[in-house]
Design a protein around this motif. Structure first.
Motif, PDB file in Angstrom:
ATOM      1  N   ARG A  55       0.901  -1.101  -0.391  1.00 35.79           N
ATOM      2  CA  ARG A  55       0.164  -0.090   0.180  1.00 35.79           C
ATOM      3  C   ARG A  55       0.889   1.742   0.047  1.00 35.79           C
ATOM      4  NH1 ARG A  55      -3.322  -0.966   5.080  1.00 35.79           N
ATOM      5  NH2 ARG A  55      -3.028  -3.878   4.197  1.00 35.79           N
ATOM      6  N   GLU A  56       2.052   1.403   1.155  1.00 39.77           N
ATOM      7  CA  GLU A  56       2.870   2.260   1.420  1.00 39.77           C
ATOM      8  C   GLU A  56       2.949   2.795  -0.887  1.00 39.77           C
ATOM      9  OE1 GLU A  56       5.102   1.478   4.638  1.00 39.77           O
ATOM     10  OE2 GLU A  56       3.343   2.338   6.229  1.00 39.77           O
ATOM     11  N   PHE A  57       3.885   1.517  -1.368  1.00 35.42           N
ATOM     12  CA  PHE A  57       4.854   1.827  -2.231  1.00 35.42           C
ATOM     13  C   PHE A  57       3.476   2.423  -2.966  1.00 35.42           C
ATOM     14  CE2 PHE A  57       8.041  -0.732  -1.672  1.00 35.42           C
ATOM     15  CZ  PHE A  57       9.230   0.711  -1.616  1.00 35.42           C
ATOM     16  N   ARG A  58       1.927   1.807  -3.632  1.00 32.48           N
ATOM     17  CA  ARG A  58       1.547   2.698  -4.146  1.00 32.48           C
ATOM     18  C   ARG A  58       1.683   4.569  -3.525  1.00 32.48           C
ATOM     19  NH1 ARG A  58      -2.567   0.677  -8.074  1.00 32.48           N
ATOM     20  NH2 ARG A  58      -4.366   2.258  -8.138  1.00 32.48           N
ATOM     21  N   ARG A  59       1.199   4.167  -3.396  1.00 31.96           N
ATOM     22  CA  ARG A  59       0.722   5.436  -2.370  1.00 31.96           C
ATOM     23  C   ARG A  59       2.023   6.574  -2.743  1.00 31.96           C
ATOM     24  NH1 ARG A  59      -0.229   6.280   3.755  1.00 31.96           N
ATOM     25  NH2 ARG A  59       0.293   8.620   3.207  1.00 31.96           N
ATOM     26  N   LEU A  60       3.244   5.861  -2.714  1.00 30.09           N
ATOM     27  CA  LEU A  60       4.302   6.726  -2.874  1.00 30.09           C
ATOM     28  C   LEU A  60       4.464   6.817  -4.921  1.00 30.09           C
ATOM     29  CD1 LEU A  60       7.217   8.061  -2.313  1.00 30.09           C
ATOM     30  CD2 LEU A  60       8.057   5.835  -2.981  1.00 30.09           C
ATOM     31  N   TRP A  61       3.934   5.518  -5.658  1.00 27.40           N
ATOM     32  CA  TRP A  61       4.033   6.501  -7.393  1.00 27.40           C
ATOM     33  C   TRP A  61       2.736   7.147  -6.883  1.00 27.40           C
ATOM     34  CZ3 TRP A  61       3.626  -0.458  -7.083  1.00 27.40           C
ATOM     35  CH2 TRP A  61       4.631  -0.488  -6.561  1.00 27.40           C
ATOM     36  N   ILE A  62       1.699   7.437  -6.754  1.00 23.76           N
ATOM     37  CA  ILE A  62       1.178   8.094  -6.809  1.00 23.76           C
ATOM     38  C   ILE A  62       1.640   9.532  -6.955  1.00 23.76           C
ATOM     39  CG2 ILE A  62      -1.271   8.890  -6.692  1.00 23.76           C
ATOM     40  CD1 ILE A  62      -1.646   5.940  -6.175  1.00 23.76           C
ATOM     41  N   THR A  63       1.557   9.834  -5.478  1.00 27.87           N
ATOM     42  CA  THR A  63       2.428  11.192  -5.230  1.00 27.87           C
ATOM     43  C   THR A  63       3.607  11.631  -6.194  1.00 27.87           C
ATOM     44  OG1 THR A  63       2.268   9.997  -2.531  1.00 27.87           O
ATOM     45  CG2 THR A  63       4.116  12.717  -3.497  1.00 27.87           C
ATOM     46  N   ARG A  64       4.693  10.132  -7.339  1.00 29.14           N
ATOM     47  CA  ARG A  64       5.144  10.853  -7.752  1.00 29.14           C
ATOM     48  C   ARG A  64       4.940  11.476  -8.943  1.00 29.14           C
ATOM     49  NH1 ARG A  64      10.327   6.279  -5.798  1.00 29.14           N
ATOM     50  NH2 ARG A  64      11.344   7.628  -4.316  1.00 29.14           N
ATOM     51  N   ILE A  65       4.262  10.626  -9.431  1.00 20.41           N
ATOM     52  CA  ILE A  65       3.184  10.721 -10.813  1.00 20.41           C
ATOM     53  C   ILE A  65       2.407  11.607 -10.597  1.00 20.41           C
ATOM     54  CG2 ILE A  65       1.856  10.122 -12.543  1.00 20.41           C
ATOM     55  CD1 ILE A  65       2.198   7.106 -11.252  1.00 20.41           C
ATOM     56  N   SER A  66       2.154  12.201  -9.350  1.00 16.63           N
ATOM     57  CA  SER A  66       0.449  13.263  -8.978  1.00 16.63           C
ATOM     58  C   SER A  66       2.063  14.936  -9.120  1.00 16.63           C
ATOM     59  CB  SER A  66       0.534  13.842  -7.968  1.00 16.63           C
ATOM     60  OG  SER A  66      -0.748  14.636  -8.063  1.00 16.63           O
ATOM     61  N   ALA A  67       3.514  14.162  -9.059  1.00 23.17           N
ATOM     62  CA  ALA A  67       3.816  15.840  -8.543  1.00 23.17           C
ATOM     63  C   ALA A  67       5.011  16.186 -10.276  1.00 23.17           C
ATOM     64  CB  ALA A  67       5.381  15.997  -8.381  1.00 23.17           C
ATOM     65  N   ALA A  68       4.848  15.147 -10.932  1.00 24.78           N
ATOM     66  CA  ALA A  68       4.991  15.085 -12.389  1.00 24.78           C
ATOM     67  C   ALA A  68       4.762  16.167 -12.988  1.00 24.78           C
ATOM     68  CB  ALA A  68       5.919  14.020 -12.623  1.00 24.78           C
ATOM     69  N   CYS A  69       3.542  15.202 -12.867  1.00 26.56           N
ATOM     70  CA  CYS A  69       2.282  15.517 -13.557  1.00 26.56           C
ATOM     71  C   CYS A  69       1.906  17.566 -13.586  1.00 26.56           C
ATOM     72  CB  CYS A  69       0.508  15.340 -13.889  1.00 26.56           C
ATOM     73  SG  CYS A  69       0.667  13.900 -14.288  1.00 26.56           S
ATOM     74  N   ARG A  70       1.715  17.192 -12.548  1.00 25.57           N
ATOM     75  CA  ARG A  70       1.460  18.931 -12.149  1.00 25.57           C
ATOM     76  C   ARG A  70       3.295  19.766 -12.678  1.00 25.57           C
ATOM     77  NH1 ARG A  70      -2.930  20.229  -9.291  1.00 25.57           N
ATOM     78  NH2 ARG A  70      -3.835  18.249  -8.039  1.00 25.57           N
TER      79      ARG A  70
END
Length: 117
Positions: A55-70
């Motif tokens: 779960r924590e790794f999935r959260r980390l990946w989503i955060t990284r993708i979100s930051a890169a998209c923004r």
């Protein structure tokens, strides 16, 4: 008739328990009852946290993708929806890896998502 005793078996079990609790703090590796309880509890935590780690790794990946998209002017949810519509089958782990290590490719993916939007 002589009585059968379980001395060897018990000693072997305790020796195995000592080996498994090596490195535990204070009497948790010394005393048999306490070390058994600690070992059981530790294994429960290990079993539970193997799922938590995912779960924590999935959260980390989503955060990284979100930051890169923004950084490229797109929201995470819009980006993922557009990728699904354009039939790009990259998982979040791969997308996060691209966002961190290969920004040019990630920028191309964002442009692809924009055109599919």
């Amino acid at each position: 008739m002589t009585r059968a005793r379980s001395g060897k078996t018990v000693i072997r079990g305790r020796k195995r328990l000592r080996r498994l609790t090596k490195g535990f703090c204070m009497s948790r590796h010394n005393l048999i009852r306490q070390s058994l309880v600690t070992l059981i509890r530790g294994r429960v935590y290990a079993f539970r946290d193997r799922r938590v780690r995912k779960r924590e790794f999935r959260r980390l990946w989503i955060t990284r993708i979100s930051a890169a998209c923004r950084m490229r002017g797109l929201r995470y949810s819009e980006f993922m929806h557009a990728l699904q519509r354009s039939l790009v089958e990259l998982d979040r782990k791969t997308l996060a890896e691209l966002a961190v290590n290969d920004p040019d490719t990630f920028t191309k993916l964002v442009e692809l998502a924009r055109s599919a939007k």
